[in-house]
Every structure is written in C-alpha cells, then in structure tokens.
Design a protein around this motif. Sequence first.
Motif, PDB file in Angstrom:
ATOM      1  N   SER A 233      14.162  86.547  51.964  1.00  0.00           N
ATOM      2  CA  SER A 233      15.132  87.092  52.917  1.00  0.00           C
ATOM      3  C   SER A 233      15.973  88.182  52.272  1.00  0.00           C
ATOM      4  O   SER A 233      16.246  89.222  52.884  1.00  0.00           O
ATOM      5  CB  SER A 233      16.024  85.972  53.453  1.00  0.00           C
ATOM      6  OG  SER A 233      16.914  86.476  54.429  1.00  0.00           O
TER       7      SER A 233
ATOM      8  N   CYS B 179      16.829  90.787  55.924  1.00  0.00           N
ATOM      9  CA  CYS B 179      16.938  89.595  56.774  1.00  0.00           C
ATOM     10  C   CYS B 179      15.527  89.118  57.075  1.00  0.00           C
ATOM     11  O   CYS B 179      14.751  89.868  57.659  1.00  0.00           O
ATOM     12  CB  CYS B 179      17.688  89.895  58.073  1.00  0.00           C
ATOM     13  SG  CYS B 179      17.727  88.473  59.212  1.00  0.00           S
TER      14      CYS B 179
ATOM     15  N   PRO C 236      14.216  85.405  58.553  1.00  0.00           N
ATOM     16  CA  PRO C 236      14.637  84.042  58.882  1.00  0.00           C
ATOM     17  C   PRO C 236      13.839  83.002  58.108  1.00  0.00           C
ATOM     18  O   PRO C 236      12.622  83.114  57.963  1.00  0.00           O
ATOM     19  CB  PRO C 236      14.378  83.937  60.388  1.00  0.00           C
ATOM     20  CG  PRO C 236      13.460  85.060  60.723  1.00  0.00           C
ATOM     21  CD  PRO C 236      13.733  86.135  59.733  1.00  0.00           C
TER      22      PRO C 236
ATOM     23  N   THR D  41      19.811  86.408  63.653  1.00  0.00           N
ATOM     24  CA  THR D  41      19.340  86.178  62.287  1.00  0.00           C
ATOM     25  C   THR D  41      17.890  85.686  62.291  1.00  0.00           C
ATOM     26  O   THR D  41      17.371  85.305  61.250  1.00  0.00           O
ATOM     27  CB  THR D  41      20.215  85.131  61.580  1.00  0.00           C
ATOM     28  OG1 THR D  41      20.165  83.902  62.321  1.00  0.00           O
ATOM     29  CG2 THR D  41      21.657  85.610  61.472  1.00  0.00           C
ATOM     30  N   GLN D  42      17.261  85.702  63.468  1.00  0.00           N
ATOM     31  CA  GLN D  42      15.888  85.220  63.591  1.00  0.00           C
ATOM     32  C   GLN D  42      14.899  86.348  63.852  1.00  0.00           C
ATOM     33  O   GLN D  42      13.727  86.085  64.156  1.00  0.00           O
ATOM     34  CB  GLN D  42      15.795  84.157  64.685  1.00  0.00           C
ATOM     35  CG  GLN D  42      16.652  82.940  64.363  1.00  0.00           C
ATOM     36  CD  GLN D  42      16.440  81.801  65.333  1.00  0.00           C
ATOM     37  OE1 GLN D  42      15.803  81.957  66.365  1.00  0.00           O
ATOM     38  NE2 GLN D  42      16.966  80.637  64.992  1.00  0.00           N
TER      39      GLN D  42
END
Length: 478
Positions: A61, A66, A68, A292-293
């Motif tokens: 990550s 980012c 997930p 955040t996914q």
Amino acid sequence: MNPERSAARDATDADLASMLQRLHEAQAREPMPDWPIRAQRLRKLEQMLREQRAAFAAAISADFGCRPQEETDMLEIFPSLSAMRHALRHGRRWMRPRRSLAGLAFLPAHNVLIPQPLGVIGIIVPWNYPLYLAVGPLVDALAAGNRAMLKMSEFTPRFSALFAEQVAKYFPPDEVVVVNGDADVAQAFSALPFDHLLFTGSTAVGHHVMRAAAANLTPVTLELGGKSPAIIGPGARFEHAVERIVFGKLVNAGQTCIAPDYVLLPRARVAEFIELAGKAVARMYPQLERSTQYASIVSDRQYRRLVALRDDALAAGAHAHPLGEATADSARRLLPPQLMTDVDDGMAVMREEIFGPLLPLLPYDALDDAIAQVAARPHPLALYLFEQDQASIDRVLARTRAGGVSINDTLYHIAQHDLPFGGVGASGMGGYHGEAGFRTFSHLKPVFRQARWNGAGLLNPPYGERFRRMLILLLRRG
C-alpha cells in the motif's frame, strides 16, 4: 543481519554470480529432494506469508500510495496460500514416475517418465502484484524440487526490500535468494545461466529478457500481457456482464495484466452499458474520491502515461465518460474510471495495453464482427465472453486464440490450480500453476528399460533373410 544475506538486497554482478553458484552447488549435492524436504520448504513459505501478511500488505500500500489491504488479501495472499495448499495436497503424486508399456514391437520392455528438478529457477517479478507473482511461481519451483533466485521490482521498493529481508529469515541462502536493484540489475539477472527463467512483465521487456536468456540457451516462460478483450454476446445477461467487467477492470485500479482492456458489445446497448457501469462503480466504490478501497496508480510515470493515453484519444475524436463524480488527483495518483467511445485503431489507447482504469467500448453489429476484430489483433493473455447460447460460445472459442478464457466472469481463471496460466504469441509462452507449473519446472526424463528376455537381437546385422522378414512385419504394423 548476516551480511551475506543482506547483499541480496542490492546485488552487483559479482554478487549475482556468487549467489547463483551457491544455489547450483547446493542443488548438485541434493539433485532429487524427496517429498518431505519439498513439503518443508513450502510450509516455511506458508509460515512466512501468514506471519508477515499485514506487513506485506502495508508495504505494498505504501508503494502504491493507496492499495486496500482487502485487495491484497483477495488477489495476492489468498491465491498464494491456496497454491501452497494445492501443492502440498498433490505434490507427492506429481513426483511419481509414470510407467507404461513399450511399443508393441519392443515388448516386453517398458517405459518410465521420471519428473526431475531442473535445478535453479530464476523468477523476475513485476510491480503490479509483487507478492503473488513472486510466490506463485516460487511455489511451483519448490514443489518441483528446485531452488530459486528472485529479482523483485524496483517500482515497489518498500515491499521488495521487506520481502528480501523476510525470505532471508525463513530460508537459507542456498535454497531461496532474493535480489533487488534497478534495470541494470534486472538485465544482468536475465543473462545468468539459470536452468529455467520465468519473466512476468511487458511485451517490450520480454523481448530483452528472451534475448539475454538465449545466450545461455536458458529456457524461458514469458507471462506478458496485451489487450485482453471482453465480448458481450447478444444472448448475455447484460447487467451481470457489465458488473463483472467493471469489477475485473477496477481491482487494483486496472493495473492487472489480465484486466479487460476493451469491450465489444452490441451497438444498440452502448448507452445502457455506460449507465449500468456508472451504477456499478457507485455500488462498489461509494464516495470514490475519498475511498480507501480504490487503488492509486503506482507511480507518477504510470499516471502520466495513462493521462496521455486518454488525452491523445480525446484529441483524435474519442469521447470520455467518467463513471461518477470523482475528479483526478495527480498528487495522490487517483485516476477515476472512465469509459471511452468513438475510439479507433489509430489511437494509442487501442494500440497499447492500457493497464489502468480506462475502458474503450467498441460496438459491433453481429457477433461474427466481434470475433473478427479479436482474431485480427495479436493474441491476448485473456479473453472474456459473456453469453448463454452454447453455439455462440463454441464459435468464439473455436475462432479466437488467447492465453486463457473466463466465460461469464473476469479474472478468475487465473486462480484455478488445475488450469495452466500463460500466454500465446505476443502475450507470452509457456505456463505454470499447479501440476502445469510442476511440469514447467521439471524435466520429465524418459527411460526405456529393456527386458532380460527380448527379441532385439533379431534385428542385429548381418542383414539376411530373417532380418528382412522381421522388417516386413514391423513395417506392416507401423
């Protein structure tokens, strides 16, 4: 930390040669490890993955900006552990010699195929799934009784360093060794005299890897990519097809070698696809801009490349259809998904593998037109077909070539241990996973064993009348 092991993280040419020599020497001392030894190595790998799962996901990550943890667990940890469990269940059986009777003219002799480890396997790992595409082939190499040397990607530096550090803790340096470094290290790595070399990455780099390996006559498995199409047939469950294509395209923000690269669909349903895709994105990634996914693009370079692909197409007359209200953010390398219409083969977005969340839509008037478009392009790594009519499915399968196929879904053929994974033509050569991977990293040594009492001497010279009668009999039987 042991300096000999830490050297694997930043290797020079001399380091590479020394590491490989140590692995070759160890393999020579134990050329045919029995199943308990192979199983022990697989269990050490499993232990490492389970104990370091959270740390590995955090490092990946951080490299992406980012990524997930749910996607890392689903797309990297789970298939890696599943591959280990499959190998542990079936590896002993894969090792067994395969016996058969000799040909009729040679009875009572018999034949044996003995699976023998190739030796030391080189594995070049890409950045997009740096854990699974390191561990997956490593499982197959270890199950086949080999030792292995891995070159990690410099584009995921945190994970690559952590992986090297952890492998050095769980494995001695004469079993598995991990190398880190830049493109020069990768070039030197691919030129080493491995017993087999597996490369996963772009077609362009694959050319260089194959040339380097050729100098040593090193056999290669190339897992490349290309433009993997999704065909929505006239008999498809259309809403289901849209949802599964959106899923397959947007996990890891499209940075997947088998992600759908473009969609062929009935001309009258283009607007419906755009509408349904927008709804699917809203369900899967609510408030995408703050989610955040939804993964970031891995680097500034890759982000700029994707923006350039899109802008080049728009300048040439294509149209973009954003799926949602989120806006791009170059600082976070957030690139929201967009569909593209009115594209043509003159645009870079239709010539190059996209490897990101842009998805061209190509309408067709008849299914045969869609088949012809796929057949006219270089063979892709994956093909996705959504259709209920079996005759139509058979027609597509018979008239197209691809490394692998999923029908009425995307991506999941890669996770089937009983199916080999690999490309064809421009998308690669060779395959692995499960027993196919065991065979890729083994030499099936053929052994002919003559019986004590046999008729071979009847064919000895001098060639007289008896020989001629025997020869006539053999020729008649073929």
